[in-house]
Design a protein around this motif. Structure first.
Motif, short mmCIF file in Angstrom:
data_model
loop_
_atom_site.label_atom_id
_atom_site.label_comp_id
_atom_site.label_asym_id
_atom_site.label_seq_id
_atom_site.Cartn_x
_atom_site.Cartn_y
_atom_site.Cartn_z
N GLY A 82 50.91 31.52 14.93
CA GLY A 82 51.86 30.46 14.55
C GLY A 82 51.27 29.51 13.51
N ALA A 83 50.08 28.97 13.77
CA ALA A 83 49.49 27.99 12.85
C ALA A 83 49.15 28.64 11.52
N ALA A 84 48.60 29.86 11.55
CA ALA A 84 48.22 30.55 10.30
C ALA A 84 49.45 30.80 9.43
N ILE A 85 50.56 31.16 10.05
CA ILE A 85 51.79 31.39 9.28
C ILE A 85 52.30 30.08 8.70
N LEU A 86 52.30 29.02 9.54
CA LEU A 86 52.83 27.72 9.08
C LEU A 86 51.95 27.06 8.01
N LYS A 88 51.19 28.64 5.48
CA LYS A 88 51.64 29.29 4.24
C LYS A 88 53.15 29.22 4.03
N THR A 89 53.92 29.30 5.13
CA THR A 89 55.37 29.45 4.95
C THR A 89 56.11 29.00 6.21
N ASN A 90 57.43 29.14 6.21
CA ASN A 90 58.26 28.71 7.34
C ASN A 90 58.26 29.78 8.43
N TYR A 91 58.46 29.34 9.67
CA TYR A 91 58.31 30.25 10.81
C TYR A 91 59.37 29.96 11.86
N MET A 92 60.12 30.99 12.23
CA MET A 92 61.07 30.87 13.34
C MET A 92 60.56 31.75 14.49
N PHE A 93 60.48 31.18 15.69
CA PHE A 93 60.00 31.99 16.82
C PHE A 93 61.02 31.96 17.93
N ILE A 94 61.38 33.18 18.41
CA ILE A 94 62.44 33.27 19.43
C ILE A 94 61.84 33.33 20.84
N SER A 95 60.52 33.62 20.94
CA SER A 95 59.89 33.63 22.26
C SER A 95 59.44 32.19 22.55
N VAL A 96 60.44 31.38 22.94
CA VAL A 96 60.30 29.92 22.99
C VAL A 96 59.40 29.45 24.12
N ALA A 100 55.85 25.84 26.01
CA ALA A 100 55.45 25.21 27.28
C ALA A 100 53.97 24.84 27.26
N ASP A 101 53.22 25.40 26.31
CA ASP A 101 51.81 25.07 26.12
C ASP A 101 51.77 23.84 25.19
N ALA A 102 51.51 22.66 25.77
CA ALA A 102 51.63 21.41 25.01
C ALA A 102 50.66 21.36 23.83
N GLU A 103 49.48 21.95 24.01
CA GLU A 103 48.51 21.96 22.90
C GLU A 103 49.02 22.78 21.73
N LEU A 104 49.64 23.91 22.05
CA LEU A 104 50.18 24.77 20.99
C LEU A 104 51.34 24.05 20.28
N GLU A 110 51.65 19.63 13.96
CA GLU A 110 50.68 19.07 13.00
C GLU A 110 50.54 19.97 11.77
N THR A 111 50.57 21.29 12.00
CA THR A 111 50.43 22.21 10.87
C THR A 111 51.60 22.05 9.89
N THR A 112 52.81 21.90 10.43
CA THR A 112 53.97 21.75 9.52
C THR A 112 53.82 20.47 8.70
N ARG A 113 53.31 19.40 9.34
CA ARG A 113 53.12 18.13 8.61
C ARG A 113 52.08 18.27 7.51
N GLU A 114 50.97 18.91 7.88
CA GLU A 114 49.87 19.02 6.92
C GLU A 114 50.22 19.92 5.73
N TYR A 115 50.98 20.99 6.00
CA TYR A 115 51.22 21.99 4.95
C TYR A 115 52.64 21.94 4.38
#
Ligand SMILES: NC(=O)c1ccc[n+]([C@@H]2O[C@H](COP(=O)([O-])OP(=O)(O)OC[C@H]3O[C@@H](n4cnc5c(N)ncnc54)[C@H](O)[C@@H]3O)[C@@H](O)[C@H]2O)c1
Length: 266
Positions: A82-86, A88-96, A100-104, A110-115
């Motif tokens: 997830g972070a590696a993709i974000l 570079k580009t936009n990411y949609m994930f359906i396995s929502v 539930a992992d708060a750190e993830l 944070e990655t979307t903000r930074e990049y």
């Protein structure tokens, strides 16, 4: 993804949903979207796919310059990529259930903000996600009740033998955060309801199974001062996926990626 541009889309996971979404994108060339890669951990799934579309190593995703990568595989993909993709580009994930992992969740944010990229969660199996989101400050309680045949529930992570269940059984009763790691492939609707509404700790999840049930039922009960929302859907199910999900996921992909003409519903 501007006017007249074609949105370049990468697909991860080529099972029931991934293959259907690929077919629907290809069936509508005027929609302004083009599939530029397909990755699946099981290469045999890609046997019928044009060889230049198959991406063996997901680490090479950026070589195809996607504008949007869509995960339709497993929540592990978002944990690992997830972070590696974000970056570079936009990411949609359906396995929502990944959220539930708060750190993830924080790492993705944070990655979307930074990049300067964007992450998207589709409503998928959740009827009424708009109403849950728009009234998230109003709800005092949100309850999710899911009913399925045990054969449509992947019980591996919970260590339960689905074949041994002979009568109506409650597999989970508690906060939504706890059900996600136990049934990561089955409770994406619970996760999306929690994320849209009052969060993983305050949303209450119930998972009931009965070998006599053939359809899958999902019910949402949200209550707040002066506002009650009750939604229930009963539908056929194959594997872990309800009948209406593949077109729902395609619809969200085109909401994000389509640059084609027409009157678009939002
Ligand atoms: N958001 C929703 O409403 C919703 C609804 C139904 C299913 N889902 C989720 O969507 C996903 C796909 O569902 P499906 O019915 O198409 O499943 P499926 O089992 O038919 O297909 C999944 C595909 O992903 C591949 N895969 C699994 N783990 C992978 C990994 N780590 N890396 C690369 N590929 C991997 C598998 O080989 C398989 O081809 C599942 O995670 C499911 O839980 C979400």
């Amino acid at each position: 993804m501007g006017k007249n541009d074609v949105t370049r889309i990468g697909l991860i996971g080529y099972g029931q949903i991934g293959a259907a979404v690929h077919g629907l994108i290809d069936a509508n060339p005027a929609g302004g979207m083009e599939v530029v890669f397909i990755h699946d951990q099981d290469p045999s799934r890609l046997a019928d796919v044009e060889s230049d579309l198959a991406l063996e190593d997901l680490g090479d995703f950026d070589s195809r310059s996607p504008d949007l990568v869509v995960e339709m595989a497993h929540p592990a993909v978002t944990r690992e990529w997830g972070a590696a993709i974000l970056q570079k580009t936009n990411y949609m994930f359906i396995s929502v259930t990944a959220l539930a992992d708060a750190e993830l969740e924080s790492l993705l944010e944070e990655t979307t903000r930074e990049y300067g990229t964007r992450a998207f969660v589709p409503h998928g199996g959740v009827v009424g996600m708009d109403a849950l989101l728009e009234n998230r400050d109003v709800w005092e309680s949100v309850d999710v009740v899911m009913k399925k045949n045990p054969k449509n529930v992947d019980c591996a992570a919970a260590g339960i033998d689905a074949d041994s269940i002979t009568e109506e059984t409650c597999l989970y009763d508690g906060p939504t955060r706890g059900i996600c790691p136990k049934f990561p492939r089955n409770v994406n609707t619970h996760a999306a309801i929690a994320y849209a509404g009052i969060g993983f700790d305050r949303t209450h999840s119930l998972l009931l199974v009965n070998p006599e049930w053939s359809d899958a039922t999902i019910a949402i009960h949200a209550r707040g001062p002066g506002l009650d929302l009750h939604v229930e859907r009963v539908e056929g199910i194959t594997g872990v996926t309800g009948a209406s999900t593949p077109v729902s996921i395609y619809n969200t992909v085109q909401m994000i990626g389509s640059t084609g003409p027409g009157i678009h519903l939002r």
